[in-house]
Enzyme design. Structure first.
Site, PDB file in Angstrom:
ATOM      1  N   ARG A 161       0.681  -1.192  -0.022  1.00  0.00           N
ATOM      2  CA  ARG A 161       0.039   0.087   0.104  1.00  0.00           C
ATOM      3  C   ARG A 161       0.932   1.386   0.220  1.00  0.00           C
ATOM      4  O   ARG A 161       1.751   1.428   1.109  1.00  0.00           O
ATOM      5  CB  ARG A 161      -0.788  -0.027   1.462  1.00  0.00           C
TER       6      ARG A 161
ATOM      7  N   HIS B 279      -7.102   0.681  -6.645  1.00  0.00           N
ATOM      8  CA  HIS B 279      -7.475   0.071  -5.471  1.00  0.00           C
ATOM      9  C   HIS B 279      -8.478  -1.384  -6.001  1.00  0.00           C
ATOM     10  O   HIS B 279      -9.501  -1.574  -5.866  1.00  0.00           O
ATOM     11  CB  HIS B 279      -8.558   0.632  -4.525  1.00  0.00           C
TER      12      HIS B 279
ATOM     13  N   GLN C 111     -10.257  -3.945  -3.522  1.00  0.00           N
ATOM     14  CA  GLN C 111     -11.539  -3.433  -3.221  1.00  0.00           C
ATOM     15  C   GLN C 111     -12.569  -3.586  -4.179  1.00  0.00           C
ATOM     16  O   GLN C 111     -13.842  -3.938  -3.985  1.00  0.00           O
ATOM     17  CB  GLN C 111     -11.362  -2.060  -2.707  1.00  0.00           C
TER      18      GLN C 111
ATOM     19  N   ASP D 128     -16.980   7.458  -2.042  1.00  0.00           N
ATOM     20  CA  ASP D 128     -15.978   7.312  -1.398  1.00  0.00           C
ATOM     21  C   ASP D 128     -15.617   8.694  -0.898  1.00  0.00           C
ATOM     22  O   ASP D 128     -16.034   9.677  -1.125  1.00  0.00           O
ATOM     23  CB  ASP D 128     -14.767   6.767  -2.215  1.00  0.00           C
TER      24      ASP D 128
ATOM     25  N   CYS E 284     -16.614   1.866   0.214  1.00  0.00           N
ATOM     26  CA  CYS E 284     -15.541   0.876   0.591  1.00  0.00           C
ATOM     27  C   CYS E 284     -14.929   1.283   1.875  1.00  0.00           C
ATOM     28  O   CYS E 284     -14.320   0.319   2.545  1.00  0.00           O
ATOM     29  CB  CYS E 284     -14.029   1.288  -0.472  1.00  0.00           C
TER      30      CYS E 284
ATOM     31  N   ARG F  84     -13.995  -8.680   1.400  1.00  0.00           N
ATOM     32  CA  ARG F  84     -12.605  -8.410   1.083  1.00  0.00           C
ATOM     33  C   ARG F  84     -11.862  -9.675   1.558  1.00  0.00           C
ATOM     34  O   ARG F  84     -10.843 -10.056   0.998  1.00  0.00           O
ATOM     35  CB  ARG F  84     -12.068  -7.186   2.101  1.00  0.00           C
TER      36      ARG F  84
HETATM   37  N1  NVA Z   1      -9.757   6.669  -1.842  1.00  0.00           N
HETATM   38  C1  NVA Z   1      -9.633   6.287  -0.422  1.00  0.00           C
HETATM   39  C2  NVA Z   1      -9.894   4.820  -0.280  1.00  0.00           C
HETATM   40  C3  NVA Z   1      -9.543   4.434   1.083  1.00  0.00           C
HETATM   41  C4  NVA Z   1      -9.637   2.768   1.275  1.00  0.00           C
HETATM   42  C5  NVA Z   1      -8.145   6.657  -0.069  1.00  0.00           C
HETATM   43  O1  NVA Z   1      -7.259   6.445  -0.887  1.00  0.00           O
HETATM   44  O2  NVA Z   1      -7.878   7.198   1.063  1.00  0.00           O
HETATM   45  N1   CP Z   2     -11.650   0.139   2.141  1.00  0.00           N
HETATM   46  C1   CP Z   2     -10.219  -0.044   2.557  1.00  0.00           C
HETATM   47  O1   CP Z   2      -9.245  -0.298   1.741  1.00  0.00           O
HETATM   48  O2   CP Z   2      -9.954   0.342   3.968  1.00  0.00           O
HETATM   49  P1   CP Z   2      -8.642   0.358   4.725  1.00  0.00           P
HETATM   50  O3   CP Z   2      -8.055   1.683   4.153  1.00  0.00           O
HETATM   51  O4   CP Z   2      -9.092   0.180   6.096  1.00  0.00           O
HETATM   52  O5   CP Z   2      -7.777  -0.996   4.435  1.00  0.00           O
END
Ligand code: NVA
Ligand code: CP
Length: 305
Positions: free
Chosen positions: A101, A128, A131, A220, A260, A288
Site C-alpha cells: 500500500r 484499489h 476493493q 468514497d 469502501c 474483502r
Molecule cells: N480513496 C480512499 C480509499 C480508502 C480505502 C483513499 O485512498 O484514502
Molecule cells: N477500504 C479499505 O481499503 O479500507 P482500509 O483503508 O481500512 O484498508
C-alpha cells in the site's frame, strides 16, 4: 504474476476469482478447514493507514494455513530511504508474495519489476483493485449478476473510481460517474481505456443524471489519504456530491448503496443512508476477506494461473 490493476485481468480471470471467492466464503461459513497455503508467508508493506486491507489479508492468510508479516513503511528501512528495488529483491528471498500500500502507482510498478514473488496492490493513489473485486462480488451476491447493472459513482475521480472504471470496461456493465469539474479521472487514464475498447462509461458533474435509475450507488471520501492538506478546499468543491435520501429516491427500487469505508458521515454519504436498509457496506467489507483468499490461492497455489 502480479495483481496491480483490474485492467490487467481478462474477463474470464475476474469471473474465475469471483466464483472462487463465493465458494471459499461458503466453505468458511460451514467451518470446513482449507489450508492450501501451509508453509507460505505473505509480506505486507504499508506506507498508508489501513484497517480492512491489512486485517483481511492477514486473516485470509491464517485461514488458508499460511503466515503474514506486516511492516509499516515508516518503521522499515524504506522510511529511511532504502531504494524500492533493493527492498523488493531482499523481500523476495523471504516471503512468497507481498501486498503493497503506497502513494504513486509507479512505486508499486518499480517494486513489481524487481520482485521475483507476486506483488498485490493494496491501494495506490490511482488504483484499489482488491476493493473493487470485493465490491463486484457484493453486487453479484445482492443482485445475482453484474450483467446489465447500472452502476453510479458519486464523488472523487480517485483510485476507487479508476478501478471501478476498469471493472466496467473489462466486465461490460454500465457506469455513470458524477464528479465535480476538476476532480474527474485523468484524461490520460480515460484515453488509454478508450483505446482498449469502447466501454459504456459516462462522466458528468450532474449527480441526478448519474444516479437516475441506478442499481448500485457508490461513493468514497472526498479527500483520500495523502490529500489531507486539500481537505478544506475539497469540502467546498464536493458539496452536493453526496449519497442521501433524495439521491436514493432517483435510483431504482431495491438499489444497493456501497462505500469502501472509512466513511465520513455528512460528507459523501448521510448517516441515515449509510445505516439504512439499502446499505450493503458491512457485507462489502467482509467480502474483502473472501476475494483476497481467491487472489492468494490463485497467485500462490495455482502457480499464477
Ligand atoms: N480513496 C480512499 C480509499 C480508502 C480505502 C483513499 O485512498 O484514502
Ligand atoms: N477500504 C479499505 O481499503 O479500507 P482500509 O483503508 O481500512 O484498508
Amino acid at each position: 504474476m502480479n495483481l496491480l490493476t483490474i485492467a490487467e485481468l481478462a474477463k474470464d480471470e475476474i469471473d474465475g476469482l469471483l466464483s472462487r471467492a463465493a465458494a471459499l466464503k461458503e466453505r468458511h461459513k460451514k467451518g470446513i478447514p482449507h489450508h492450501p497455503l501451509r508453509g507460505k508467508t505473505l509480506g505486507l508493506i504499508f506506507e498508508k493507514s489501513s484497517t480492512r486491507t491489512r486485517v483481511s489479508f492477514e486473516t485470509a492468510m491464517y485461514h488458508l494455513g499460511g503466515d503474514a508479516i506486516f511492516i509499516s513503511g515508516k518503521d522499515s528501512q524504506i522510511g529511511r530511504g532504502e531504494p524500492i528495488k533493493d527492498t523488493a529483491r531482499v523481500m523476495s528471498r523471504y516471503v512468497d508474495a507481498i501486498v503493497i500500500r503506497t502513494f504513486g502507482h509507479e512505486i508499486i510498478e518499480e517494486y513489481a519489476k524487481y520482485s521475483s514473488v507476486p506483488v498485490i496492490n493494496g491501494l495506490t493513489d490511482t488504483h484499489h483493485p482488491c476493493q473493487v473485486l470485493a465490491d463486484v462480488m457484493t453486487v453479484i451476491e445482492k443482485k445475482g449478476t453484474y450483467n446489465g447493472m447500472k452502476v453510479c459513482w458519486i464523488g472523487d475521480g480517485n483510485n476507487m473510481a479508476n478501478s471501478w472504471i476498469e471493472a466496467a470496461a473489462v466486465l461490460g456493465f454500465e457506469l455513470k460517474l458524477a464528479c465535480p469539474k476538476g476532480y474527474w479521472p485523468s484524461k490520460e487514464f480515460l484515453e488509454k481505456l478508450k483505446a482498449a475498447g469502447d466501454p459504456e462509461i459516462l462522466i458528468t458533474d450532474n449527480v441526478e443524471e448519474a444516479a437516475a435509475d441506478a442499481d448500485v450507488l457508490n461513493t468514497d471520501v472526498w479527500a483520500s489519504m495523502g490529500q489531507e492538506e486539500e481537505a478544506e478546499k475539497r469540502k467546498k468543491a464536493f458539496a452536493g456530491f453526496q449519497i442521501n435520501k433524495k439521491i436514493l429516491k432517483l435510483s431504482k427500487k431495491g438499489a444497493i448503496v456501497m462505500h469502501c469505508l472509512p466513511a465520513h458521515r455528512g460528507e459523501e454519504i448521510t448517516e441515515d443512508v449509510l445505516e439504512g436498509p439499502h446499505s450493503v457496506v458491512w457485507d462489502e467489507a467482509e467480502n474483502r476477506l473472501h476475494i483476497q483468499k481467491a487472489i492468494l490461492e490463485r497467485l500462490l497455489v495455482d502457480g499464477g494461473r
